[in-house]
Design a protein around this motif. Structure first.
Motif, short mmCIF file in Angstrom:
data_model
loop_
_atom_site.label_atom_id
_atom_site.label_comp_id
_atom_site.label_asym_id
_atom_site.label_seq_id
_atom_site.Cartn_x
_atom_site.Cartn_y
_atom_site.Cartn_z
N GLY A 68 0.81 -1.22 0.00
CA GLY A 68 0.00 0.00 0.00
C GLY A 68 0.84 1.26 0.00
O GLY A 68 1.96 1.27 0.51
N PRO A 69 0.31 2.35 -0.58
CA PRO A 69 1.05 3.61 -0.63
C PRO A 69 1.38 4.16 0.76
O PRO A 69 2.40 4.83 0.91
N ASP A 70 0.54 3.87 1.74
CA ASP A 70 0.84 4.35 3.09
C ASP A 70 2.18 3.79 3.58
O ASP A 70 2.83 4.39 4.43
N LEU A 71 2.57 2.63 3.05
CA LEU A 71 3.83 2.01 3.45
C LEU A 71 5.01 2.52 2.61
O LEU A 71 6.06 2.85 3.13
N PHE A 72 4.81 2.58 1.27
CA PHE A 72 6.00 2.87 0.47
C PHE A 72 6.18 4.36 0.14
O PHE A 72 7.31 4.78 -0.11
N ILE A 73 5.12 5.16 0.17
CA ILE A 73 5.29 6.59 -0.13
C ILE A 73 6.22 7.28 0.89
O ILE A 73 7.14 8.00 0.49
N PRO A 74 6.04 7.04 2.20
CA PRO A 74 6.96 7.68 3.16
C PRO A 74 8.43 7.32 2.90
O PRO A 74 9.31 8.18 2.99
N VAL A 75 8.69 6.05 2.55
CA VAL A 75 10.06 5.63 2.27
C VAL A 75 10.56 6.31 0.99
O VAL A 75 11.69 6.78 0.92
N ALA A 76 9.68 6.38 -0.01
CA ALA A 76 10.06 7.04 -1.26
C ALA A 76 10.38 8.51 -1.03
O ALA A 76 11.29 9.07 -1.63
N GLU A 77 9.62 9.14 -0.11
CA GLU A 77 9.87 10.55 0.20
C GLU A 77 11.21 10.73 0.90
O GLU A 77 11.98 11.63 0.57
N GLN A 78 11.48 9.86 1.87
CA GLN A 78 12.72 10.00 2.64
C GLN A 78 13.95 9.75 1.79
O GLN A 78 15.01 10.28 2.06
N THR A 79 13.81 8.90 0.77
CA THR A 79 14.98 8.51 0.00
C THR A 79 15.10 9.28 -1.32
O THR A 79 16.05 9.06 -2.07
N GLY A 80 14.13 10.16 -1.59
CA GLY A 80 14.21 10.95 -2.82
C GLY A 80 13.69 10.22 -4.05
O GLY A 80 13.63 10.80 -5.14
N ILE A 81 13.29 8.97 -3.90
CA ILE A 81 12.77 8.21 -5.05
C ILE A 81 11.42 8.77 -5.50
O ILE A 81 10.99 8.56 -6.62
N ILE A 82 10.79 9.52 -4.61
CA ILE A 82 9.44 10.03 -4.87
C ILE A 82 9.35 10.82 -6.19
O ILE A 82 8.36 10.75 -6.90
N THR A 83 10.42 11.59 -6.50
CA THR A 83 10.37 12.40 -7.72
C THR A 83 10.18 11.51 -8.95
O THR A 83 9.37 11.81 -9.83
N ARG A 84 10.91 10.39 -8.97
CA ARG A 84 10.76 9.48 -10.11
C ARG A 84 9.40 8.79 -10.09
O ARG A 84 8.83 8.49 -11.13
N LEU A 85 8.88 8.54 -8.88
CA LEU A 85 7.54 7.94 -8.79
C LEU A 85 6.49 8.89 -9.35
O LEU A 85 5.56 8.48 -10.04
N THR A 86 6.63 10.19 -9.04
CA THR A 86 5.67 11.17 -9.54
C THR A 86 5.74 11.25 -11.06
O THR A 86 4.72 11.37 -11.74
N GLU A 87 6.97 11.18 -11.59
CA GLU A 87 7.13 11.14 -13.06
C GLU A 87 6.36 9.95 -13.63
O GLU A 87 5.69 10.06 -14.64
N ARG A 88 6.50 8.81 -12.94
CA ARG A 88 5.83 7.61 -13.41
C ARG A 88 4.31 7.77 -13.33
O ARG A 88 3.58 7.37 -14.25
N VAL A 89 3.84 8.41 -12.24
CA VAL A 89 2.40 8.65 -12.10
C VAL A 89 1.89 9.46 -13.29
O VAL A 89 0.85 9.14 -13.88
N LEU A 90 2.64 10.49 -13.67
CA LEU A 90 2.20 11.33 -14.80
C LEU A 90 2.19 10.53 -16.11
O LEU A 90 1.27 10.67 -16.92
N GLU A 91 3.19 9.66 -16.29
CA GLU A 91 3.19 8.79 -17.49
C GLU A 91 1.99 7.87 -17.49
O GLU A 91 1.35 7.66 -18.52
#
Ligand code: C2E
Ligand code: MG
Ligand code: MG
Ligand code: MG
Length: 289
Positions: free
Chosen positions: A73-96
Motif C-alpha cells: 500500500g502507498p501508506d507504506l511505500f510513499i513515506p520511504v520514497a519521500e525519505q529517499t528521494g525516489i518520490i520524484t521518479r515515482l511522480t514522473e511515473r504517475v504522470l506517465e
C-alpha cells in the motif's frame, strides 16, 4: 535483578530502530527495482458532485504489485520514497501512467479533473512545475484537467510553497490541501497558502452523526471553508447519512466507498455519468443572463 529494566528497554528500542532502518533500506532498494520493472499502476477514485450525483473527476492513487503477487500500500511505500528521494521518479511515473490510462479522454473533457498527490518536497522545491508542463505538452490535456493535492502535514516552507502555488495558478492548475484538519492548519496558514480546494480528512467524516467531539469540529471546518470561499471535497464518505449531512452543510464534492472504490480508468468512464458544464445553445440566451 542482574540488569536494570531501563537498560533492557533501551536495548529493545535500539534493536527496533536498527530493524526498521534495515527494512527501510531494503524497501528503498525494492522501489528502485520496481520502477525499472514497471510494477506500478494507478487506480482512480471518482469524485462526485453531491447535488447532481455526477462524476466531476477522479483522484489517481498509486498501486504497487510485486512480481510474487504481493501488493504494498502507498501508506507504506510513499513515506520511504519521500525519505529517499525516489518520490520524484515515482511522480514522473504517475504522470506517465495518467497519460497512458486516460488516452484522448482528457483532451475531450477539459472540465474533468484528475487529482494527483504530490509530495511536499517536490512541491516546495518547484520541481513539480516543469514536470506538469511536460505532461500537458505531451498529453494534450488542459491545465484545468489537473488538481495537485498536497498534505498540510508535510508542507513546511509556506513561503516557497506559496510561490509554487502561484506558478500553478497562473497556468490554470488547481491546488488542493489534502487530509485537511490533521496537520497544523489554522486560519493564518490558509491565508498564507490560499489553495483552491480543501479535502476534509476522513477522520472528520467518520465522526459525522456520532457523539464524538470531532463531529462538532467538522461543522466548524465547513463553516470556515465557506467563509473563505474554498471549494470542499469530503474524503472517505461511506454512508448516505454522511453524504446528506455534507450536502446540507454546503459541501459540494465527495469521494468515498459510498460512490466507488479506486478502480481502473476505463471502468470509471464506463460506470459513471460524467458531469458536463451547463450548455448554452448558439442563438439562445442563457436564462441566467
Ligand atoms: P489520500 O490522498 O488522502 O487518499 C485517500 C485514501 O483514502 C486512499 O488510500 C483511498 O483509497 C482511501 N479511501 C477513499 N475512500 C475511502 C473510504 O470511503 N473509506 C476508507 N476507509 N478509505 C477510503 P490509499 O490509496 O491507500 O492511499 C493512501 C495515501 O497514500 C493517500 O492518501 C496519499 O497520501 C498517498 N498516495 C497515494 N498515491 C500517491 C501518489 O501517487 N503520490 C503520492 N505522493 N502519494 C500518494
Ligand atoms: Mg490525496
Ligand atoms: Mg486525502
Ligand atoms: Mg487521507
Amino acid at each position: 535483578r542482574l540488569v536494570p529494566g531501563g537498560i533492557l528497554a533501551g536495548i529493545a528500542v535500539a534493536a527496533t530502530i536498527l530493524l526498521l532502518a534495515r527494512q527501510q533500506r531494503s524497501l528503498a532498494a525494492a522501489l528502485k527495482y520496481a520502477l525499472r520493472r514497471d510494477e506500478f499502476y494507478l487506480q482512480y477514485q471518482p469524485i462526485i458532485d453531491l447535488a447532481s450525483g455526477h462524476c466531476v473527476g477522479a483522484e489517481a492513487l498509486l498501486r504497487w504489485r510485486r512480481p510474487n503477487g504481493e501488493s504494498i500500500g502507498p501508506d507504506l511505500f510513499i513515506p520511504v520514497a519521500e525519505q529517499t528521494g525516489i518520490i520524484t521518479r515515482l511522480t514522473e511515473r504517475v504522470l506517465e501512467l495518467i497519460q497512458a490510462d486516460t488516452g484522448a479522454f482528457l483532451a475531450r473533457a477539459p472540465h474533468f479533473h484528475i487529482a494527483l498527490n504530490v509530495a511536499a518536497k517536490d512541491f516546495q522545491s518547484g520541481r513539480i512545475v516543469p514536470m506538469l508542463d511536460r505532461f500537458l505538452e505531451r498529453s494534450g490535456a488542459a491545465p484545468s484537467n489537473l488538481t495537485v493535492e498536497i498534505t498540510e502535514r508535510t508542507v513546511v516552507d509556506l513561503e516557497k510553497a506559496r510561490g509554487v502555488l502561484l506558478q500553478l495558478r497562473a497556468r490554470g492548475i488547481a491546488v488542493s490541501l489534502d487530509d485537511f484538519g490533521t496537520g497544523y492548519s489554522s486560519l493564518s496558514y490558509l491565508e498564507a497558502l490560499d489553495v483552491d480546494h480543501l479535502k476534509i480528512d476522513r477522520s472528520f467524516i467518520e465522526a459525522i452523526g456520532t457523539r464524538a467531539p470531532t463531529s462538532q469540529v467538522v461543522q466548524h471546518i465547513i463553516a470556515m471553508a465557506r467563509t473563505l470561499k474554498l471549494c470542499m471535497v469530503a474524503e472517505g464518505v461511506e454512508s448516505q447519512a454522511q453524504a446528506d449531512f455534507l450536502e446540507t452543510h454546503g459541501v459540494q464534492y465527495a469521494q468515498g466507498w459510498l460512490f466507488g472504490k479506486p478502480m481502473a480508468f476505463n471502468e470509471l468512464t464506463e460506470t459513471y455519468r460524467m458531469w458536463e458544464p451547463p450548455k448554452v445553445r448558439s442563438g439562445e440566451r442563457s436564462h441566467r443572463e
